[in-house]
Design an enzyme around this catalytic site. Structure first.
Site, short mmCIF file in Angstrom:
data_model
loop_
_atom_site.label_atom_id
_atom_site.label_comp_id
_atom_site.label_asym_id
_atom_site.label_seq_id
_atom_site.Cartn_x
_atom_site.Cartn_y
_atom_site.Cartn_z
N VAL A 1 58.55 60.25 5.47
CA VAL A 1 57.60 61.35 5.27
C VAL A 1 56.17 60.82 5.30
O VAL A 1 55.27 61.40 5.93
CB VAL A 1 57.88 62.10 3.95
CG1 VAL A 1 56.81 63.15 3.69
CG2 VAL A 1 59.26 62.75 3.99
N CYS A 2 55.94 59.69 4.62
CA CYS A 2 54.60 59.12 4.55
C CYS A 2 54.07 58.71 5.92
O CYS A 2 52.88 58.86 6.21
CB CYS A 2 54.60 57.91 3.62
SG CYS A 2 55.06 58.30 1.92
N THR A 3 54.95 58.21 6.77
CA THR A 3 54.54 57.81 8.12
C THR A 3 54.03 59.01 8.91
O THR A 3 53.00 58.93 9.59
CB THR A 3 55.70 57.13 8.86
OG1 THR A 3 56.12 55.98 8.11
CG2 THR A 3 55.28 56.68 10.25
N PHE B 1 50.48 59.93 7.41
CA PHE B 1 49.39 59.07 7.87
C PHE B 1 49.04 59.38 9.32
O PHE B 1 47.87 59.34 9.72
CB PHE B 1 49.76 57.60 7.70
CG PHE B 1 49.40 57.02 6.37
CD1 PHE B 1 50.17 57.31 5.25
CD2 PHE B 1 48.31 56.20 6.22
CE1 PHE B 1 49.84 56.78 4.01
CE2 PHE B 1 47.97 55.66 4.99
CZ PHE B 1 48.74 55.96 3.87
#
Length: 216
Positions: free
Chosen positions: A44-46, A49
């Site tokens: 999810v974080c990728t 960003f």
């Protein structure tokens, strides 16, 4: 310390993949957005960003700097940016704080009451380190959002919120679902006469709900 809206951000010097920065000096005369993540190389974080990177022109147009925060170290951040570029199609130019000692997470009150320090920590151990802070040029917190691990952040809403805050700085408020270009709300502290002098034609919906064209 519990950080609240209108608090001045902590006077911290932090290490990023692009070198050391002092947070207050980094904000300078700009607006700023700080967005945090529980760990590098998480799915999810990728995507998040990548979304931030794709909005680079939008941040610049609003005189806004962006800063990522993750609990891993500098070398991991550099490697992770390769993946972010692969997903988003362009190289991320913003810095990512290496908050491996959780100093910034603690200073910004981004941790739950129980957490694991720091060896052996999984993303789940720091799940609440997924926050958004919008900071004004006065170095004060203007808006905070916190998301769970399973729900990707809506950066269109973050951009809209930034627009709303920058509009509010002109002395008005924004209604529900407001978008740039739409009418805004006159503060109840202003008389209608004073509002007309300051903003132009006032539309009275209710005695306490009056609107004007968005000031430029």
């Amino acid at each position: 310390m519990v950080l609240r809206i209108n608090d001045t951000i902590p006077d911290l010097t932090v290490t990023t993949d692009l070198g050391e920065i002092n947070l207050r000096e980094w904000v300078g005369d700009s607006w700023a957005i700080i967005f945090s993540h529980p760990k590098d190389f998480t799915p999810v974080c990728t995507t998040e960003f990548s979304a931030v990177m794709q909005l680079a022109n939008e941040w610049e147009a609003r005189n806004t700097k962006v800063l990522g925060v993750s609990v891993d170290g500098v070398e991991d951040h550099k490697k992770w940016k390769v993946d972010i570029e692969a997903v988003g199609g362009a190289k991320p130019e913003f810095a990512i704080v290496a908050d491996d000692g959780l100093e910034m997470a603690k200073a910004f009150d981004m941790l739950p009451s129980e957490y694991v320090l720091p060896d052996g920590r999984s993303p789940a151990d720091s799940a609440t380190v997924r926050s958004v802070f919008i900071i004004g040029p006065d170095k004060q917190v203007k808006l905070m959002m916190t998301y769970p691990m399973t729900v990707g952040r809506n950066f269109s809403e973050i951009l809209r919120s930034l627009d709303g805050l920058q509009m509010a700085a002109k002395g008005v408020a924004t209604p529900a679902d407001w978008q740039p270009g739409q009418d805004v709300i006159v503060p109840t502290s202003l008389t209608t006469k004073d509002a007309e002098t300051k903003f132009g034609i006032v539309k009275t919906v209710l005695p306490y709900l009056r609107t004007v064209a968005a000031p430029r």
